[in-house]
Each structure stands twice: as C-alpha cells, then as structure tokens.
Design a protein around this motif. Sequence first.
Motif, PDB file in Angstrom:
ATOM      1  N   ALA A 265      -7.353   9.911 -50.191  1.00 51.23           N
ATOM      2  CA  ALA A 265      -8.213  10.678 -49.281  1.00 51.23           C
ATOM      3  C   ALA A 265      -9.675  10.270 -49.472  1.00 51.23           C
ATOM      4  O   ALA A 265     -10.429  10.122 -48.501  1.00 51.23           O
ATOM      5  N   ARG A 266     -10.093  10.087 -50.714  1.00 48.72           N
ATOM      6  CA  ARG A 266     -11.461   9.674 -50.989  1.00 48.72           C
ATOM      7  C   ARG A 266     -11.703   8.251 -50.501  1.00 48.72           C
ATOM      8  O   ARG A 266     -12.768   7.951 -49.942  1.00 48.72           O
ATOM      9  N   ALA A 267     -10.718   7.371 -50.696  1.00 47.88           N
ATOM     10  CA  ALA A 267     -10.851   5.995 -50.221  1.00 47.88           C
ATOM     11  C   ALA A 267     -11.041   5.963 -48.706  1.00 47.88           C
ATOM     12  O   ALA A 267     -11.868   5.204 -48.181  1.00 47.88           O
ATOM     13  N   ARG A 268     -10.295   6.815 -48.006  1.00 53.10           N
ATOM     14  CA  ARG A 268     -10.433   6.883 -46.546  1.00 53.10           C
ATOM     15  C   ARG A 268     -11.820   7.386 -46.161  1.00 53.10           C
ATOM     16  O   ARG A 268     -12.450   6.867 -45.235  1.00 53.10           O
ATOM     17  N   LYS A 269     -12.313   8.394 -46.876  1.00 56.40           N
ATOM     18  CA  LYS A 269     -13.627   8.971 -46.556  1.00 56.40           C
ATOM     19  C   LYS A 269     -14.735   7.930 -46.771  1.00 56.40           C
ATOM     20  O   LYS A 269     -15.647   7.807 -45.924  1.00 56.40           O
ATOM     21  N   ILE A 270     -14.658   7.194 -47.855  1.00 56.76           N
ATOM     22  CA  ILE A 270     -15.674   6.165 -48.107  1.00 56.76           C
ATOM     23  C   ILE A 270     -15.636   5.106 -47.013  1.00 56.76           C
ATOM     24  O   ILE A 270     -16.679   4.673 -46.501  1.00 56.76           O
ATOM     25  N   ALA A 271     -14.428   4.680 -46.646  1.00 54.71           N
ATOM     26  CA  ALA A 271     -14.298   3.666 -45.591  1.00 54.71           C
ATOM     27  C   ALA A 271     -14.902   4.161 -44.281  1.00 54.71           C
ATOM     28  O   ALA A 271     -15.583   3.404 -43.564  1.00 54.71           O
ATOM     29  N   GLN A 272     -14.665   5.423 -43.951  1.00 60.14           N
ATOM     30  CA  GLN A 272     -15.199   5.977 -42.708  1.00 60.14           C
ATOM     31  C   GLN A 272     -16.729   6.073 -42.745  1.00 60.14           C
ATOM     32  O   GLN A 272     -17.396   5.843 -41.733  1.00 60.14           O
ATOM     33  N   LEU A 273     -17.290   6.393 -43.921  1.00 62.74           N
ATOM     34  CA  LEU A 273     -18.739   6.447 -44.050  1.00 62.74           C
ATOM     35  C   LEU A 273     -19.373   5.062 -43.943  1.00 62.74           C
ATOM     36  O   LEU A 273     -20.455   4.895 -43.377  1.00 62.74           O
ATOM     37  N   LEU A 274     -18.686   4.061 -44.499  1.00 58.86           N
ATOM     38  CA  LEU A 274     -19.239   2.708 -44.515  1.00 58.86           C
ATOM     39  C   LEU A 274     -19.137   2.001 -43.163  1.00 58.86           C
ATOM     40  O   LEU A 274     -19.893   1.067 -42.890  1.00 58.86           O
ATOM     41  N   LYS A 275     -18.210   2.424 -42.333  1.00 57.28           N
ATOM     42  CA  LYS A 275     -17.939   1.715 -41.085  1.00 57.28           C
ATOM     43  C   LYS A 275     -19.200   1.452 -40.255  1.00 57.28           C
ATOM     44  O   LYS A 275     -19.413   0.319 -39.789  1.00 57.28           O
ATOM     45  N   PRO A 276     -20.081   2.439 -40.047  1.00 53.00           N
ATOM     46  CA  PRO A 276     -21.280   2.170 -39.216  1.00 53.00           C
ATOM     47  C   PRO A 276     -22.233   1.143 -39.833  1.00 53.00           C
ATOM     48  O   PRO A 276     -23.052   0.560 -39.118  1.00 53.00           O
ATOM     49  N   TRP A 281     -16.342  -5.451 -47.305  1.00 60.54           N
ATOM     50  CA  TRP A 281     -16.137  -5.079 -48.699  1.00 60.54           C
ATOM     51  C   TRP A 281     -14.688  -5.313 -49.118  1.00 60.54           C
ATOM     52  O   TRP A 281     -13.786  -5.415 -48.289  1.00 60.54           O
ATOM     53  N   SER A 282     -14.498  -5.430 -50.420  1.00 58.97           N
ATOM     54  CA  SER A 282     -13.174  -5.613 -51.005  1.00 58.97           C
ATOM     55  C   SER A 282     -13.087  -4.757 -52.260  1.00 58.97           C
ATOM     56  O   SER A 282     -14.087  -4.230 -52.743  1.00 58.97           O
ATOM     57  N   THR A 283     -11.880  -4.630 -52.807  1.00 56.47           N
ATOM     58  CA  THR A 283     -11.709  -3.769 -53.971  1.00 56.47           C
ATOM     59  C   THR A 283     -10.380  -4.020 -54.660  1.00 56.47           C
ATOM     60  O   THR A 283      -9.538  -4.784 -54.162  1.00 56.47           O
ATOM     61  N   ASN A 284     -10.172  -3.362 -55.803  1.00 55.43           N
ATOM     62  CA  ASN A 284      -8.902  -3.417 -56.522  1.00 55.43           C
ATOM     63  C   ASN A 284      -7.962  -2.333 -56.013  1.00 55.43           C
ATOM     64  O   ASN A 284      -8.401  -1.227 -55.684  1.00 55.43           O
ATOM     65  N   SER A 285      -6.670  -2.649 -55.992  1.00 51.09           N
ATOM     66  CA  SER A 285      -5.693  -1.663 -55.535  1.00 51.09           C
ATOM     67  C   SER A 285      -4.354  -1.890 -56.219  1.00 51.09           C
ATOM     68  O   SER A 285      -4.014  -3.021 -56.579  1.00 51.09           O
ATOM     69  N   ARG A 286      -3.611  -0.813 -56.375  1.00 48.85           N
ATOM     70  CA  ARG A 286      -2.205  -0.950 -56.738  1.00 48.85           C
ATOM     71  C   ARG A 286      -1.404  -1.159 -55.465  1.00 48.85           C
ATOM     72  O   ARG A 286      -1.860  -0.820 -54.374  1.00 48.85           O
ATOM     73  N   GLU A 292      -1.282   4.294 -43.282  1.00 59.84           N
ATOM     74  CA  GLU A 292      -2.397   4.923 -42.586  1.00 59.84           C
ATOM     75  C   GLU A 292      -3.706   4.750 -43.359  1.00 59.84           C
ATOM     76  O   GLU A 292      -4.760   4.489 -42.768  1.00 59.84           O
ATOM     77  N   THR A 293      -3.628   4.878 -44.686  1.00 63.75           N
ATOM     78  CA  THR A 293      -4.828   4.659 -45.502  1.00 63.75           C
ATOM     79  C   THR A 293      -5.288   3.219 -45.400  1.00 63.75           C
ATOM     80  O   THR A 293      -6.489   2.938 -45.275  1.00 63.75           O
ATOM     81  N   LEU A 294      -4.342   2.291 -45.432  1.00 61.20           N
ATOM     82  CA  LEU A 294      -4.686   0.875 -45.287  1.00 61.20           C
ATOM     83  C   LEU A 294      -5.396   0.621 -43.966  1.00 61.20           C
ATOM     84  O   LEU A 294      -6.401  -0.103 -43.907  1.00 61.20           O
ATOM     85  N   LYS A 295      -4.901   1.223 -42.916  1.00 66.10           N
ATOM     86  CA  LYS A 295      -5.473   0.999 -41.585  1.00 66.10           C
ATOM     87  C   LYS A 295      -6.912   1.532 -41.510  1.00 66.10           C
ATOM     88  O   LYS A 295      -7.804   0.872 -40.978  1.00 66.10           O
ATOM     89  N   ILE A 296      -7.141   2.726 -42.063  1.00 61.88           N
ATOM     90  CA  ILE A 296      -8.482   3.310 -42.036  1.00 61.88           C
ATOM     91  C   ILE A 296      -9.452   2.479 -42.869  1.00 61.88           C
ATOM     92  O   ILE A 296     -10.607   2.255 -42.468  1.00 61.88           O
ATOM     93  N   MET A 297      -8.977   1.986 -44.005  1.00 62.99           N
ATOM     94  CA  MET A 297      -9.838   1.152 -44.851  1.00 62.99           C
ATOM     95  C   MET A 297     -10.171  -0.160 -44.152  1.00 62.99           C
ATOM     96  O   MET A 297     -11.309  -0.629 -44.195  1.00 62.99           O
ATOM     97  N   LYS A 298      -9.193  -0.755 -43.511  1.00 60.16           N
ATOM     98  CA  LYS A 298      -9.431  -1.992 -42.763  1.00 60.16           C
ATOM     99  C   LYS A 298     -10.451  -1.757 -41.656  1.00 60.16           C
ATOM    100  O   LYS A 298     -11.393  -2.553 -41.467  1.00 60.16           O
ATOM    101  N   ASP A 299     -10.306  -0.661 -40.935  1.00 57.33           N
ATOM    102  CA  ASP A 299     -11.242  -0.335 -39.866  1.00 57.33           C
ATOM    103  C   ASP A 299     -12.657  -0.102 -40.406  1.00 57.33           C
ATOM    104  O   ASP A 299     -13.642  -0.315 -39.691  1.00 57.33           O
ATOM    105  N   GLY A 300     -12.743   0.318 -41.670  1.00 56.32           N
ATOM    106  CA  GLY A 300     -14.038   0.603 -42.276  1.00 56.32           C
ATOM    107  C   GLY A 300     -14.685  -0.588 -42.957  1.00 56.32           C
ATOM    108  O   GLY A 300     -15.692  -0.422 -43.643  1.00 56.32           O
TER     109      GLY A 300
END
Length: 482
Positions: A265-276, A281-286, A292-300
Amino acid sequence: MDVMKTLFLNPPSYDDFDGGAGSRYQATREVWSFWYPTWLAYPAGMIPGARLLDAPPHNYTVEMTVNEAKNYDLVVIHTSTPSLRMDARTAEAIKAANPDAIIAMVGGHPTARPDETLKLSPAIDIAARKEFDYSMLEVAQGRDWSTIGGISYQKNGALHHNPDRAALTDEELDKLPFVTEVYEKNLDYLKYNSPYCQYPYVSMYTGRGCPARCTFCLWPQVTQGHRYRVRSPENVYEEVAAMKSKFPKMKELFFDDDTFTADPARARKIAQLLKPLGITWSTNSRANVDYETLKIMKDGGLRLFVVGYESGNAQILKNIKKGVGIDRARRFTKDCHELGILIHGTFILGLPGETKDTIEESIRFAREMDCETIQVSLASPYPGTELFDYVTRNGFLAVDPLLDESGYQKCTITYPGLTNDEIYGAVERFYRSFYFRPKYIFKSVKKMMTSMEETRRMLNEGRQFLSTMRQRRHQTAQQASA
C-alpha cells in the motif's frame, strides 16, 4: 552546543573492491559501479560542519585520505569483514598523523564482532553497533562514552560494551536530514554508477530493515533488523521533488531499501505521488508483488526491479528461508514482463544444499526468467548471519574471510561433493550460459540499434565483463599452480 570537527569516511580499498559504505554485497566488481555511502550521509547531515569523504569513487589514495583526515577531531570509518584489516591500517595512519583524533569504526563487522574490531588495533577507539546515526552525533557532542548507547570502546587497555540503542521509529526516520543534501555538498554524483541503472543515477532509502528471513543477508540480521521501518510517503516525495535541481543530469533514482515492496500500500502511494514529477526510478523487490501494485508502480515511473531469485532449486530456497517459491517467482516475473517492468535478477551459488545438479538447475531457471540483466554472486558467510553459523558449525568454511585480503572474490564455502573451486568456476559458466544465448544477443542488438548511448554503454560493460572473467581465470590458474 559545540561539536567536534567530524569526518565520515568510506576509506580507500582494494582495486575494484565493491564493498563500500553503500554496497549490499562485498566482492570485486565486474563492471564499473559505485554505490552511494548513504549510511554515512545520514549522521554527516546531523552534525554541523561534518564532511563526508567517499574515497574510492573520488580516487583518493591512502596518503591523500590521511592528509585530509588528520585535520579532524573525530573520524568515522565504514568497514566490512573483508576490508577490516586494510581499514585498520588506514586508521593507524590517521592516528599516527593526528594522535588526538578519535577513530570510530561502523558497519556490519563492528556490530557482529565489536571485540575483534577493537582488538585489531589500538588506533580504533570505538566500534559503533547497528544504526549509528545518533551514537556518532553524541560522540561528536563530546558526551561521556559510558552514557552513549550502541557503542563499544576501549580506554586504558580495557574494552567496554554499552547496551544497544533502540532502532529508529518511523517518526524518527522522517526527522532525519535528507541524504541528497549531503550528496550535493560532499559528493560528485557523476562518479557513481550502477550497472542496472541509467547513468547518472542517485540512490536513497525510504526505510530501514527487512521482514524477510533470508539466512545469508547481512543487514537485516545484523544492523537494521527485521521490522521494516519507513518514512512517510510525503517525506519521501519532499526529498525526491528537490532532486532535479540538485542533480540536473540525473536519469534515474534508485530506492535502495532492502525490500521496497514489503508494504504494498505504501509502495503504491509513493508511486502515485511521484507520477507528476516524471522521474524514472527503480528499486529492490521480492518476487511476490501482486499485479495491481506492479501496474500502479509502473504507471508512477518504475522502470526496473532488482530481484533476488537466489536459486532455481526449491529445496535451497527453503534452506535459506527465502519465503518465495519457484512458482510464485514465475508468476511475478511473467507479470513484470507483461507490464514492461525490467528485472535485474540476482543469483547466489554455494548456498546450503548446493550441488553440481542444483547449479545447473539455477542456470536453467535464470534462462527461463529471461531477465534484462543478472548478477551471479558467491555465497558469502558474514559473521552474525545464520549462514555463517551454519557453515562454521558444519565445517564448510574453506577460507576465513578475515584472512583473505584479495577483495572477497574467492569462494569461502565448500561442501561434500562440491568444492569451493567448483562453485567459483560455475560463476562464469552461469554468466556465459545466460548472456551468450542467441535470444539474448538478438535482444541486445535490437536495443543497441535504438540508441548510440545504449550501444556505447553495453559495449563498454561487455568489455569490462569479459576482462573480469579473464582475470578470474588467471587467478584460478595461479592458485592451481601455487
């Protein structure tokens, strides 16, 4: 309050040693790469007038470093298991030039083995354990060492160990200085490179700790803990929003949290804030993030994940408490490919349960995942980790990492039926099997046709990689003939 004149130092090290203050894995680098000394930057930003000196990327020799460091009252040196002896010699040279200087060692090894760190040299006054931000601030403020939590120290020939200090909370992380301000003041960001990020890049943290229980991973087990403590999305946004003016040529931002996606949820929120902001950006992930989270992060703005697959063998993943199975990793990878999220996949050879057959299994699995790039590492048993306890308890430690001063690129583990030399030799075979596939070569040529800059980068990294592989073979031949 007056404070000591303080230097935070990532010291000179071995040629091509990739084990500095920001490195997640200590080894000899295969292509040009330097990680930001973020852990040192935090306390450097907290102490008025403090300086951060990152010697390796800025081409500081030991002599140049000592000439600079001798002018400070307090010198805080980041060290690691394989570089400890060399770093101790640097400390001795600084102390010889300025006998009144206080020298503190920080990092994983001083945390896991503070006695050993202090006993290594009388030049080392303090071994700071775990998170050392406020410990070093209090030393710089001149507080009585006996009252400072989280440090071990030697005075008058006696060793003292103060109680641990509590890990910083979410709220306290939000109050820390922005490390990018310290970067701007003290570092040349054009001297930093990551082989999987677009150059030039800048990295930072949005949290500390990792909930995963991987037995080989140093930071969660020794320094940062298993609770993921995080900055608020708004605090992260505030720092990122100011970065374009600080680093005008920056092409990519890397969030170097152990597992940025641990809180979806936090990852999605950060991505949405960064989008504008339009920042890549890139990051580490398991390998367990939902679609759905992947899609929102990609969009951001997300471009690439660094994913620790570790092994293609299900039992080895259980042995190391990875917590993500083969089938889940397959589904995650498929989702990333579908969304256009690139993956830098990391694998480790020599984990508990490794055999000649499991190595081949991992090679096949890597080819199946078809990541953008891969990293193949040697299992490294750092003191303080479950892996270290396992290999020492069972007599599998072939080389004491403290006695090897070559940059920790040797394989230190051997198993019945699988020698450390065989594990070491499998690294190059793994790389060649992945990168010399017709499918991968075709994809690379196609990518190079789209950009001259990409062509130059890939050709340069290819030359560096092949040179490193030649050096590895030469080293192996020398050891065999010795």
